[in-house]
Design an enzyme around this catalytic site. Structure first.
Site, PDB file in Angstrom:
ATOM      1  N   THR A 173       0.847  -1.194   0.000  1.00 35.05           N
ATOM      2  CA  THR A 173       0.000   0.000   0.000  1.00 35.05           C
ATOM      3  C   THR A 173       0.883   1.245   0.000  1.00 35.05           C
ATOM      4  O   THR A 173       0.637   2.204   0.719  1.00 35.05           O
ATOM      5  CB  THR A 173      -0.987  -0.078   1.183  1.00 35.05           C
ATOM      6  OG1 THR A 173      -1.630  -1.357   1.134  1.00 35.05           O
ATOM      7  CG2 THR A 173      -2.086   0.970   1.093  1.00 35.05           C
ATOM      8  N   HIS A 174       1.955   1.177  -0.772  1.00 37.21           N
ATOM      9  CA  HIS A 174       2.867   2.320  -0.867  1.00 37.21           C
ATOM     10  C   HIS A 174       2.604   3.073  -2.173  1.00 37.21           C
ATOM     11  O   HIS A 174       3.437   3.109  -3.056  1.00 37.21           O
ATOM     12  CB  HIS A 174       4.326   1.848  -0.805  1.00 37.21           C
ATOM     13  CG  HIS A 174       4.624   1.040   0.427  1.00 37.21           C
ATOM     14  ND1 HIS A 174       5.723   0.235   0.542  1.00 37.21           N
ATOM     15  CD2 HIS A 174       3.966   0.924   1.598  1.00 37.21           C
ATOM     16  CE1 HIS A 174       5.726  -0.358   1.740  1.00 37.21           C
ATOM     17  NE2 HIS A 174       4.662   0.053   2.392  1.00 37.21           N
TER      18      HIS A 174
END
Lengths: 588, 419
Positions: A514-515
């Site tokens: 989730t970067h």
């Protein structure tokens, strides 16, 4: 008919890491602050009691803590020629929802940008020539230096109590730390985590190869800690339930654990939960925000007037709001004009699974950021001459747990169910080990965010459209660093080495990371960026944007350290400059 | 005869025998209180001093209802004899204390006699407030007079018959209210000790919870501060004993606990949370330290009982449950984590003769207090439904007899009564 509420000094959109930090800094400076959060209230004690919170089905499979696609989602396509379709089940990335945001379920790896990450384009062009970056690569320098941001990295690390070992203390290289990091002004607030067996084997092998392993800077605290806000934290129990989970041991740094106990005591702070901001309102000039409009969970619409609007949502949700509100010129890749949505980037992950016959790894003894890492193949720490790519990534032994549903280490040919799966699980549970990379992703002219022409959210607004694919630079990079990781796996005594570098096309289905970064990037002038060096909108100076949306491109490690530092950096600028003289802090 | 009826009969008898003497005591209270008219001070320093004394006396606890206007009364106080409701202390003339004279106010606080001459119940801890000088009580009055008047009619006496007969208190007072008069410093002790003694024995009325009570709800004065059970929870021993008391805490540890709700060993929860929020966290650290110095001077048992052998089957079973469910936070040595997870080792709550709080917390969980100086209100999760009664009993037996602790074994039957 919207109800207009009493005026506030500051409206903060989103109450995660950045929202809570900004709220605390500005409320304690005397401002009347309201935070408006789309999801529910969360409290460490009552939401995540350790007696039942480690529930893998509820959190890791059914994604209880996360944004529901029904609340809002994105549409996705790999390139400009395709028609984007909505993501109906989050997979590749899982935005948070509710108090604490994605900082509730994060693993806690807290890296800092290296010095060369800030002057990234200039550095590469100086070292490898003017053509080091392909024509379509739009990565650019940050408008800030490491030295400017250093005190704020330190401030965030002290808020979170990060456990680690300095590798460069005031310019002196320290044994046991990361020698490639920029000079730190202080040691980490707490000592490194204890290392499980697998990570220990990894570090031994890497050291034997002349590499520089160090304990991952971890927000899973190695010992009890009290932060500068007076908030107490506990020590990590190595339970192995970090990613996807909230931590009821007070041991994983998160907004609800590190900030909220102190923030809720501020009488001039209000939180409105289950309240979805649909728009930042502008006056008739379009150059000044007058507040925000939000819809509560009963469907009622409210207008919250405010002097200052801070956009602190998850990264691409910040970009979505700017686009919906008409703040800044939307980016158009064809005409190469505009900035909002430009330079969307991501993280290029890969893994190397190995078997360590005869070992008893006890993989369930772990934490989200418990493990060993090395930066020898990150950034520009190695000579890229002739490699055909720039950038790199962190190579990690960060096996975050041994959860039975989602964390069994798989090998080619293993059935995914039935008696064959059971047999393989029994054989491999104690000897299977997974190493991983977090690779940098450069920015490109054709990787961007804009409004979808077809699909709308429950409020009638267009969904955000994501156009993204892997580029040759990232694929070569991943191939290279994953190969290096496999070499370490072999040196560990690994057999059946199963390396999976990134491969095109990018897909939103399996979880990767989730970067998500970019889209509201920071830069030196309004033609190359959405916000200035203080994260202030060039177009509407009483709007600031925080979070990974401001990254001009993504480095080879987890983004939260940078996100936290930028929140403090921005808060400092607001308190010491903006409030004295509201207006642009950098002249365009 | 059940207990309340028995007590009732005994109290009536005592009252009849002692009535005459009590009447003369009442008269003495009248005499002692000068008949000056009301002169409520408006001096800001006096008012501030009064506010501080109100904090020291934790008056909020009984006189401000949850969510209600400050000091407008309405808090229900459950006593073993029935229900009392905290009266309205705002200056409202009809329902508060607005038309009371200073003398009436002093008599109520110091002697337990209402403004109409009727006896008050020791829910108002006049037994302890008796030590507070008139001048201090008038400062409290001065502060209360600054509150907004709130019209809130309170029926304070909601006790069942026969306890609702206020005259019974005349006999009770004769037996259990010695009327020491103003606190008299002990010249052989330090000023700090004397300050602490005044706060603990007087306004702080710590004995109200922490001293065992006799059949009639009066302090067993020879066992002062050795712990009691209030509202089904332990008010732990405060005496200076390492086996059952505050012996392992320094005066600084006690002061930190009172000021912040937390120290290296304990995290306040339950009724003590309220005391810390409304009272001790608002006192100066010097006063909290004075309280600590006084408590450290209270003698307690110095010889520990023998712990149950580690080989006992309950101890063996308990050790496994402890390792699985408890040790991650409370640590293998029972030391807890400073400021966030309470130590179980040498804790007076753990070593209490009746482990009611311990069992309650394991079954239902608990939450510590957040204060300005230590804002983290850490919590214990509930284990009801995860551990059965026998598991809870075994793990508590283990906890109560490990790391230097020694206390009677806990049975599943004891636990089952606490659901």
């Amino acid at each position: 008919m919207a109800t207009t509420l009493p005026h506030k000094d500051v409206a903060i959109i989103g109450l995660g890491w950045t929202g809570s930090i900004l709220a605390y800094e500005l409320a304690t400076a005397g401002l009347d602050v309201v935070a408006i959060e789309r999801g529910p209230w969360r409290d460490t004690a009552t939401d995540f009691p350790p007696s039942w919170a480690p529930d893998e089905l509820r959190y890791a499979v059914h994604l209880d803590l996360f944004q529901r696609p029904a609340q809002s989602t994105v549409t996705m396509r790999n390139n400009i020629k395709q028609t984007a379709l909505p993501v109906r089940k989050f997979g590749s990335f899982i935005p948070g929802n509710g108090l604490g945001g994605a900082g509730v379920h994060w693993n806690g790896m807290t890296y800092r940008n290296m010095e060369t990450d800030f002057n990234w384009r200039t550095h590469n062009e100086q070292r490898y020539g003017k053509n080091a970056l392909p024509e379509d690569m739009t990565s650019q320098d940050w408008p800030i230096t490491f030295q400017e941001l250093e005190p704020f990295f330190d401030q965030f690390e002290k808020l979170a109590g990060i456990s680690g070992k300095a590798g460069n203390l005031n310019g002196q290289i320290q044994p046991g730390g990361n020698p490639f990091e920029g000079p730190r002004s202080a040691e980490y607030p707490t000592p490194p985590d204890k290392q499980p067996f697998g990570a220990t084997l990894y570090a031994q092998a890497a050291e034997g190869m002349g590499l520089h392993p160090f304990p991952i800077p971890s927000a899973n605290l190695s010992q009890p800690y009290t932060n500068p806000l007076g908030v107490a934290m506990g020590q990590c129990t190595y339970c192995g339930f970090c990613d996807f989970f909230g931590c009821g041991n007070y041991a994983k740094a998160s907004a609800q654990t590190c900030v909220m106990p102190a923030l809720v005591r501020q009488k001039n702070f209000t939180a409105r939960m289950n309240a979805n901001v649909t728009k930042i309102n502008l006056d008739s000039t379009g150059k000044k925000a007058t507040g925000v409009t939000y819809v509560d969970d009963s469907g009622q619409e409210f207008i919250q007037p405010a002097d200052l609007v801070l956009v602190c949502a998850f990264s691409f949700n910040c970009v979505h709001l700017l686009l919906l509100s008409g703040i800044g010129q939307p980016y158009d890749p064809v005409s190469n004009t505009g900035v909002v949505g430009k330079n969307y980037a991501y993280q290029c992950t890969s893994s190397v699974n190995i078997k360590l016959p005869g070992k008893i790894l006890n993989p369930f003894i772990s934490g989200g950021a418990v493990g060993m890492a090395l930066f020898d193949y990150n950034g520009d720490n190695f000579d890229h001459t002739g490699l055909g790519f720039i950038g790199g990534g962190v190579l990690q032994a960060a096996h975050t747990g041994g959860k039975p549903l989602t964390q069994l280490v798989s090998f080619p040919g293993t059935p995914s169910w039935g008696s064959g799966w059971k047999k393989a699980t029994k054989e491999n549970y104690q000897i299977g080990y997974s190493l991983g990379t977090q690779g940098a992703v450069q920015s490109y002219r054709d990787a961007y965010l804009d409004l979808d022409p077809t699909y709308r959210d429950p409020y009638g607004s267009p969904l955000l459209r994501m156009t993204f694919d892997w580029h040759p630079n990232e694929l070569k990079m991943s191939q290279y660093i994953t190969g290096k990781l496999a070499e370490i796996g072999k040196a560990m005594g690994g057999t059946e080495i199963f390396a999976t570098p990134a491969k095109a096309p990018y897909t939103v289905i399996p979880y990767q990371t989730t970067h998500n970064t970019g889209g509201a990037i920071t830069g030196t002038n309004p033609t190359n960026s959405v916000v200035n060096k203080y994260m202030q909108s060039w177009d509407v100076p009483n709007v600031f944007v925080f979070g990974a949306a401001v990254f001009p491109q993504n480095g080879g490690f987890n983004p939260t350290g940078n996100v936290g530092a930028l929140a403090y950096w921005g808060a400092h600028a607001i308190k010491t400059q903006y409030l004295k003289n509201p207006g642009p802090l950098v002249q365009a | 005869m059940n207990r309340p009826a028995l007590i009732g009969a005994a109290v009536i008898a005592a009252a009849l025998i002692a009535g005459g003497v009590a009447a003369s005591r009442n008269a003495r209270a009248q005499d002692e209180a000068p008949t000056a008219q009301t002169e409520i001070s408006t001096d800001p320093q006096t008012i501030a001093a009064g506010k501080y004394l109100v904090a020291a006396g934790d008056c909020v606890a009984c006189h401000t209802a949850p969510g209600g206007a400050p000091f407008a009364g309405g808090t229900v106080i459950l006593t073993p004899f029935g229900k009392l409701v905290g009266p309205n202390l705002t200056p409202d003339r009809a329902t508060g204390i607005g038309d009371w004279t200073d003398d009436q106010f002093v008599r109520a606080v110091k002697y337990g006699i209402g403004h109409n001459g009727a006896h008050l119940y020791p829910g108002l801890p006049y037994v302890y407030f008796n030590e507070v000088p008139r001048a201090d009580i008038l400062k409290i009055r001065a502060y209360l007079a600054t509150l907004p008047p709130v019209n809130n009619q309170i029926v304070s006496n909601q006790l069942p018959f026969p306890f609702d007969i206020r005259f019974l208190m005349a006999g009770w007072n004769l037996l259990y209210f010695p009327d020491h008069g103003d606190f008299r410093p002990d010249p052989s002790q330090s000023a700090e000790w004397n300050r602490g003694a005044f706060l603990v024995e007087g306004l702080g009325h710590c004995a109200a919870c922490h001293t065992p009570k006799n059949f009639f709800g009066a302090d067993r004065t020879h066992r002062e501060f050795t712990g009691y059970i209030v509202d089904g929870n332990n008010a732990p021993a405060l005496v200076n004993s390492t086996s059952n008391g505050l012996g392992t805490w320094s005066a600084g540890d006690i002061a930190t606990y009172l000021k912040t709700g937390h120290n290296a060993y304990a995290d306040a929860s339950g009724a003590m949370s309220s005391v810390i929020i409304h009272s001790t966290s608002n006192l100066t650290l010097a006063d909290d330290h004075a309280i600590a110095v006084y408590l450290k001077s209270l003698p307690g048992p110095q010889s520990a009982p023998q712990p149950i052998a580690a080989t006992d089957p309950a101890m063996v079973a308990g050790s496994h449950i402890y390792a699985d469910e408890c040790s991650a936070c409370h640590m293998t040595g029972g030391t807890g984590e400073p400021g966030i997870i309470p130590a179980l080792k040498q804790s007076p709550v753990v070593n209490a003769a009746k482990p009611v709080t311990l069992a309650h917390v394991v079954l239902n969980g608990g939450r510590s207090v957040g204060t300005q100086d230590a804002p983290t209100a850490s919590a214990m999760p509930a284990f009801d439904g995860i551990l059965n009664d026998q598991d809870v009993a075994d793990v508590l037996t283990y906890v109560r007899n490990s790391w230097g602790n020694a206390a009677p074994a806990v049975t599943a039957d004891q636990v089952s009564k606490l659901h």
